[in-house]
Design an enzyme around this catalytic site. Structure first.
Site, PDB file in Angstrom:
ATOM      1  N   ASP A  21       1.026  -1.245  -0.045  1.00 20.61           N
ATOM      2  CA  ASP A  21      -0.061   0.019   0.064  1.00 20.61           C
ATOM      3  C   ASP A  21       0.916   1.222  -0.087  1.00 20.61           C
ATOM      4  OD1 ASP A  21      -2.295   1.748   0.372  1.00 20.61           O
ATOM      5  OD2 ASP A  21      -2.098   1.368   2.701  1.00 20.61           O
ATOM      6  N   GLY A  23      -0.110   5.037   1.221  1.00 17.18           N
ATOM      7  CA  GLY A  23      -0.401   5.888   2.361  1.00 17.18           C
ATOM      8  C   GLY A  23      -0.329   5.130   3.566  1.00 17.18           C
ATOM      9  N   SER A 121      -2.674   0.862  -4.888  1.00 18.55           N
ATOM     10  CA  SER A 121      -3.148   2.094  -4.103  1.00 18.55           C
ATOM     11  C   SER A 121      -4.402   2.528  -4.598  1.00 18.55           C
ATOM     12  CB  SER A 121      -2.062   3.439  -4.267  1.00 18.55           C
ATOM     13  OG  SER A 121      -2.769   4.557  -3.708  1.00 18.55           O
ATOM     14  N   ASN A 122      -5.288   2.796  -3.664  1.00 17.12           N
ATOM     15  CA  ASN A 122      -6.749   3.281  -3.897  1.00 17.12           C
ATOM     16  C   ASN A 122      -6.423   4.939  -3.895  1.00 17.12           C
ATOM     17  OD1 ASN A 122      -8.017   0.955  -3.650  1.00 17.12           O
ATOM     18  ND2 ASN A 122      -8.830   1.208  -1.485  1.00 17.12           N
TER      19      ASN A 122
END
Length: 217
Positions: A21, A23, A121-122
């Protein structure tokens, strides 16, 4: 069931690729900085902005690239009850990004070329365009970046993980997934992935120590 598989049980023999991921794992993020800036620009209390913001349908559709920035911002203004223009919303929006975790970046650098490293990543198009330039040196350690706004899929949707597996040729059960969000980890584990719940950089260092041959990083 615990939030993650204990990193000590995962060895390089079990894993063909690492999936990070962004963040909360590689960099520090804080949505409160966004809310504080929007509140300042709108002249309203911070608590009002924070209390009205949600990661709801419009937010998720924006992260899948299903709606453009303008449409999302119209929904956001209605949700927050503030009359900021696009430039002001972007001003606050980009403040979510904080400093890199240097010890994590150093591990990524040390593993470059030794094991495939991917990012999932979203994110939305505005954030993605910003962070891939701001953190370009760090992201260069990765073999490939998968952004929800380009894939049309978000974690923890099974289709998001399946997309990564298809694009990389690495079966999901042969990936080690590092994320700070429990829901994402649960979705990954349901597909047979090995996971690490990242609550601090120490969790990343402990999980990846076997790849570096140093259990005392």
């Amino acid at each position: 069931m615990p939030a993650s598989r204990h990193a000590g049980l995962v060895t390089p023999r079990e894993v063909d690729a690492l999936l990070y991921d962004f963040g909360g794992v590689i960099i520090e993020i804080d949505f409160d900085r966004i809310f504080a800036r929007w509140a300042e620009l709108a002249g309203v209390p911070f608590e009002r902005v924070k209390g009205r913001f949600s990661h709801g349908e419009a937010y998720q559709r924006h992260e899948r690239g299903e709606i453009e920035l303008g449409e999302y911002y119209r929904a956001l203004r209605a949700e927050l009850g503030i009359a900021l223009d696009d430039a002001q919303l972007i001003d606050g929006w980009q403040r979510v990004f904080g400093p890199e975790h240097p010890e994590v970046v150093e591990v990524m650098r040390g593993l470059r070329g030794r094991v495939p490293q991917f990012l999932l990543s979203n994110t939305n198009a505005t954030h993605y365009d910003h962070f891939r330039h701001r953190y370009a040196r760090t992201l260069a350690h990765l073999d490939r970046i998968f952004a929800s706004c380009e894939m049309g899929k978000r974690k923890p949707e099974p289709e998001a993980f399946a997309h990564v597996a298809s694009a990389t040729g690495v079966p999901l059960e042969r990936m080690l997934f590092l994320d700070d969000t429990v829901a994402n980890l649960e979705g990954a584990r349901a597909l047979g992935m090995k996971t690490v719940h990242v609550r601090s950089p120490r969790d990343v260092l402990d999980a990846l120590a076997p790849w570096l041959g140093n259990a005392n990083l």
